[in-house]
Design a protein around this motif. Structure first.
Motif, mmCIF file in Angstrom:
data_model
loop_
_atom_site.group_PDB
_atom_site.id
_atom_site.type_symbol
_atom_site.label_atom_id
_atom_site.label_comp_id
_atom_site.label_asym_id
_atom_site.label_seq_id
_atom_site.Cartn_x
_atom_site.Cartn_y
_atom_site.Cartn_z
ATOM 1 N N ARG A 77 0.407 -1.028 0.038
ATOM 2 C CA ARG A 77 0.147 -0.014 0.240
ATOM 3 C C ARG A 77 0.882 1.401 -0.111
ATOM 4 N NH1 ARG A 77 -1.952 3.233 4.261
ATOM 5 N NH2 ARG A 77 -3.791 4.287 3.846
ATOM 6 N N THR A 78 1.015 1.929 -0.813
ATOM 7 C CA THR A 78 2.606 2.567 -0.898
ATOM 8 C C THR A 78 1.758 4.173 -0.514
ATOM 9 O OG1 THR A 78 2.881 1.605 -2.743
ATOM 10 C CG2 THR A 78 3.337 4.330 -3.015
ATOM 11 N N VAL A 79 2.472 4.553 0.345
ATOM 12 C CA VAL A 79 1.632 6.073 0.623
ATOM 13 C C VAL A 79 2.943 6.984 0.191
ATOM 14 C CG1 VAL A 79 -0.085 5.338 2.445
ATOM 15 C CG2 VAL A 79 3.100 5.377 3.344
ATOM 16 N N VAL A 80 3.078 8.693 0.089
ATOM 17 C CA VAL A 80 3.830 9.554 0.468
ATOM 18 C C VAL A 80 4.151 9.271 0.962
ATOM 19 C CG1 VAL A 80 4.094 11.975 0.053
ATOM 20 C CG2 VAL A 80 2.432 10.405 -0.898
ATOM 21 N N LEU A 81 5.691 9.211 1.619
ATOM 22 C CA LEU A 81 6.196 9.468 2.542
ATOM 23 C C LEU A 81 6.983 10.348 2.663
ATOM 24 C CD1 LEU A 81 9.843 6.263 1.854
ATOM 25 C CD2 LEU A 81 7.203 6.688 3.323
ATOM 26 N N THR A 82 7.478 12.017 1.776
ATOM 27 C CA THR A 82 7.791 13.155 1.330
ATOM 28 C C THR A 82 7.188 13.954 0.464
ATOM 29 O OG1 THR A 82 9.881 12.076 3.204
ATOM 30 C CG2 THR A 82 9.272 14.723 2.610
ATOM 31 N N PRO A 83 6.542 14.986 0.457
ATOM 32 C CA PRO A 83 5.876 15.645 -0.782
ATOM 33 C C PRO A 83 6.703 16.727 -0.517
ATOM 34 C CG PRO A 83 4.806 17.205 1.140
ATOM 35 C CD PRO A 83 5.503 15.717 1.770
ATOM 36 N N GLU A 133 1.631 22.526 -0.994
ATOM 37 C CA GLU A 133 1.123 23.655 -1.346
ATOM 38 C C GLU A 133 -0.205 23.618 -2.058
ATOM 39 O OE1 GLU A 133 3.490 26.211 -4.087
ATOM 40 O OE2 GLU A 133 4.449 27.273 -1.821
ATOM 41 N N GLU A 134 -0.260 22.304 -3.202
ATOM 42 C CA GLU A 134 -1.790 21.700 -3.781
ATOM 43 C C GLU A 134 -1.946 20.470 -2.750
ATOM 44 O OE1 GLU A 134 -1.692 21.000 -8.224
ATOM 45 O OE2 GLU A 134 1.012 22.839 -7.931
ATOM 46 N N GLY A 135 -2.068 19.795 -1.549
ATOM 47 C CA GLY A 135 -2.647 19.576 -0.783
ATOM 48 C C GLY A 135 -2.203 18.123 -0.439
ATOM 49 N N VAL A 136 -1.107 17.550 -1.138
ATOM 50 C CA VAL A 136 -0.823 16.299 -0.499
ATOM 51 C C VAL A 136 -0.051 16.753 0.691
ATOM 52 C CG1 VAL A 136 0.870 14.694 -1.193
ATOM 53 C CG2 VAL A 136 0.187 15.922 -3.098
ATOM 54 N N ARG A 137 -0.171 15.306 1.225
ATOM 55 C CA ARG A 137 0.114 15.579 2.388
ATOM 56 C C ARG A 137 1.285 13.946 2.760
ATOM 57 N NH1 ARG A 137 -0.379 19.690 2.103
ATOM 58 N NH2 ARG A 137 -1.767 21.332 3.039
ATOM 59 N N THR A 138 2.214 14.040 4.065
ATOM 60 C CA THR A 138 2.780 12.524 4.329
ATOM 61 C C THR A 138 1.582 11.544 4.741
ATOM 62 O OG1 THR A 138 5.030 13.908 4.830
ATOM 63 C CG2 THR A 138 4.625 11.506 6.250
ATOM 64 N N GLY A 139 1.800 10.274 4.224
ATOM 65 C CA GLY A 139 1.351 9.349 5.251
ATOM 66 C C GLY A 139 -0.483 9.388 3.425
ATOM 67 N N MET A 140 -0.417 10.553 3.148
ATOM 68 C CA MET A 140 -1.538 10.208 2.158
ATOM 69 C C MET A 140 -0.647 8.815 1.263
ATOM 70 S SD MET A 140 -2.678 12.308 -0.613
ATOM 71 C CE MET A 140 -3.623 13.895 0.395
ATOM 72 N N PRO A 141 -2.052 8.023 1.043
ATOM 73 C CA PRO A 141 -2.222 7.217 -0.516
ATOM 74 C C PRO A 141 -1.468 7.711 -2.267
ATOM 75 C CG PRO A 141 -3.724 6.267 0.986
ATOM 76 C CD PRO A 141 -3.363 8.155 1.319
ATOM 77 N N LEU A 142 -0.789 7.202 -2.562
ATOM 78 C CA LEU A 142 0.292 7.164 -3.070
ATOM 79 C C LEU A 142 -1.223 7.905 -4.704
ATOM 80 C CD1 LEU A 142 2.063 8.520 -5.103
ATOM 81 C CD2 LEU A 142 2.660 6.395 -5.661
ATOM 82 N N ARG A 165 -5.404 14.230 -6.714
ATOM 83 C CA ARG A 165 -4.743 15.559 -6.222
ATOM 84 C C ARG A 165 -3.970 16.543 -7.932
ATOM 85 N NH1 ARG A 165 -5.865 17.322 -0.211
ATOM 86 N NH2 ARG A 165 -7.357 16.045 0.091
ATOM 87 N N ILE A 166 -2.862 15.204 -8.118
ATOM 88 C CA ILE A 166 -2.206 16.177 -8.723
ATOM 89 C C ILE A 166 -2.204 15.273 -9.937
ATOM 90 C CG2 ILE A 166 -0.052 17.382 -8.944
ATOM 91 C CD1 ILE A 166 0.181 17.534 -6.526
ATOM 92 N N PRO A 167 -2.617 15.446 -11.184
ATOM 93 C CA PRO A 167 -1.981 14.060 -12.444
ATOM 94 C C PRO A 167 -1.024 14.466 -12.752
ATOM 95 C CG PRO A 167 -4.835 15.424 -11.990
ATOM 96 C CD PRO A 167 -4.181 16.256 -11.410
ATOM 97 N N SER A 168 -0.137 15.754 -12.679
ATOM 98 C CA SER A 168 1.333 16.006 -13.425
ATOM 99 C C SER A 168 2.338 15.582 -12.161
ATOM 100 C CB SER A 168 1.643 16.827 -14.359
ATOM 101 O OG SER A 168 0.717 18.189 -12.465
#
Length: 391
Positions: A42-48, A54-63, A69-72
């Motif tokens: 279950r891949t999650v964000v380690l660090t944005p 600034e565009e809403g991505v946070r540590t621990g959020m599912p990838l 949220r950010i297609p690019s």
């Protein structure tokens, strides 16, 4: 007890893995990207990156959610080697200013500057120089805070993220904390912040103002420690030395040499529970467990296991420790003593939260209840080892 004076410096390089990636490749500076562990179930964000944050991505959020949220969004693997080198370089810079440092992985370092003013002048001047050196030599922007204790210094760096400098003078701790958002206080995770907001509590000062009966009714016994933290009270010392060199060790010498595996099992569990309690009390988890056995003929055997994450709780530490002990017990010779070491220590990975959901909440709550009993009545009041030995 620590000497008086605002002599603690906290260095915090925000979103460390992403910051190191930008320092290594400046073209990423204005790019939304995340660092994520490849190959996990279950891949999650380690660090944005700063742009992704600034565009809403946070540590621990599912990838998958971050990509929605950010297609690019670019996804980079964790560059362990580069982050380790950056950690070591920051440590080298800090060691030039004080021999008393606590090196936490991920761009976090505490320094105790007590007694250094004759060499370097006021502590805040040293903080300015350290921050400048980190920028000049490593191209990393750091938040740096000066305060009278670790807790206030840590909140200080959180208020100036992603980069800045702040000094909280001794005696001003409570007033500094009073108007800060509750989310900046260690011990307030997402669930606790949500509960506090329902009660209209949004600032640290509002927690500090709660009376004992209010805290107990609203947050339970752990809330008392949170309320004291909100008042800026912290007497915890620096855990000096490099993280990889810190150990929590326990040794059991048997009254008579043993051959029975049940007796060895009981000793390993007792040592594991006691060591785990000491480790958690220091706010740490471990990534390595080692067992050494000394035999009646003078020979010694050792074994160890590692994890990519952290071992924290009694049940997992004792389970792994017993597996390691079985690997070490390679001889049918009487055992004189058993030594257990919890190594490769690092600060507890998750943000401590008083109200965690479902299974994690139950696991934390049970472990905290056991820890409270042991602190109050002694480590031997609750243990699995006696049952194992006499089953």
């Amino acid at each position: 007890m620590r000497p008086s004076g605002a002599s603690i410096i906290h260095i915090n390089v925000t979103d460390f893995a992403a910051a190191v990636a930008v320092a290594k490749n400046p073209s990423l500076a204005d790019t939304p990207f995340v660092v994520a562990m490849e190959g996990s179930a279950r891949t999650v964000v380690l660090t944005p990156s700063r742009r992704a944050w600034e565009e809403g991505v946070r540590t621990g959020m599912p990838l998958r959610l971050a990509k929605q949220r950010i297609p690019s969004l670019q996804v980079l693997p964790w560059d362990r080697q580069s982050t380790a080198k950056a950690d070591a370089a920051i440590t080298t810079i800090a060691q030039a200013y004080s021999p008393s440092i606590q090196c936490d992985r991920g761009g976090h370092i505490y320094l105790d500057m007590q007694g250094t003013t004759r060499l370097f002048g006021p502590v805040v001047d040293s903080a300015v120089h350290i921050r400048g050196e980190i920028k000049e030599k490593l191209n990393l922007d750091a938040s740096v805070a000066v305060a009278s204790n670790k807790l206030v210094a840590k909140v200080g760096t959180r208020t100036t993220r992603p980069a800045g400098l702040i000094q909280v003078r001794e005696g001003d701790e409570a007033s500094f904390l009073a108007w800060q958002d509750v989310s900046l206080l260690s011990g307030v995770g997402v669930a606790t912040a949500r509960l506090l907001s329902v009660a209209g509590i949004t600032t640290i000062g509002q927690i500090a103002a709660l009376k004992d009966d209010q805290v107990l009714a609203f947050l339970g016994k752990r809330g008392l420690a949170l309320r004291d933290a909100a008042r800026g009270l912290d007497s915890s010392p620096l855990q000096t030395g490099l993280p990889e060199k810190r150990l929590v060790q326990r040794k059991i010498r048997f009254a008579a040499p043993i051959l029975e595996m049940d007796a060895l099992h009981a000793a390993v569990v007792a040592a594991g529970e006691d060591a785990a309690l000491a480790m958690r009390s220091a706010g740490l988890g471990c990534a390595k467990i080692q067992i050494a056995l000394l035999y009646s003929d003078g020979r010694r055997t050792e074994a160890s296991l590692r994890t990519k994450g952290q071992w924290v709780y009694d049940h997992e530490i004792t389970l792994v420790a017993w597996k390691v002990a079985q690997l070490a017990a390679s001889r049918r010779v009487h055992v004189l003593s058993c030594s257990l070491s919890l190594a490769e220590l690092s600060p507890l990975a998750p943000t401590l939260d008083l109200f965690l959901p479902d299974a994690q909440h139950r696991s934390d709550s049970l472990q905290q209840a056991v820890d409270r009993m042991r602190h109050k009545f002694g480590p031997g009041i609750l243990t699995h080892a006696t049952t194992i030995a006499h089953a």
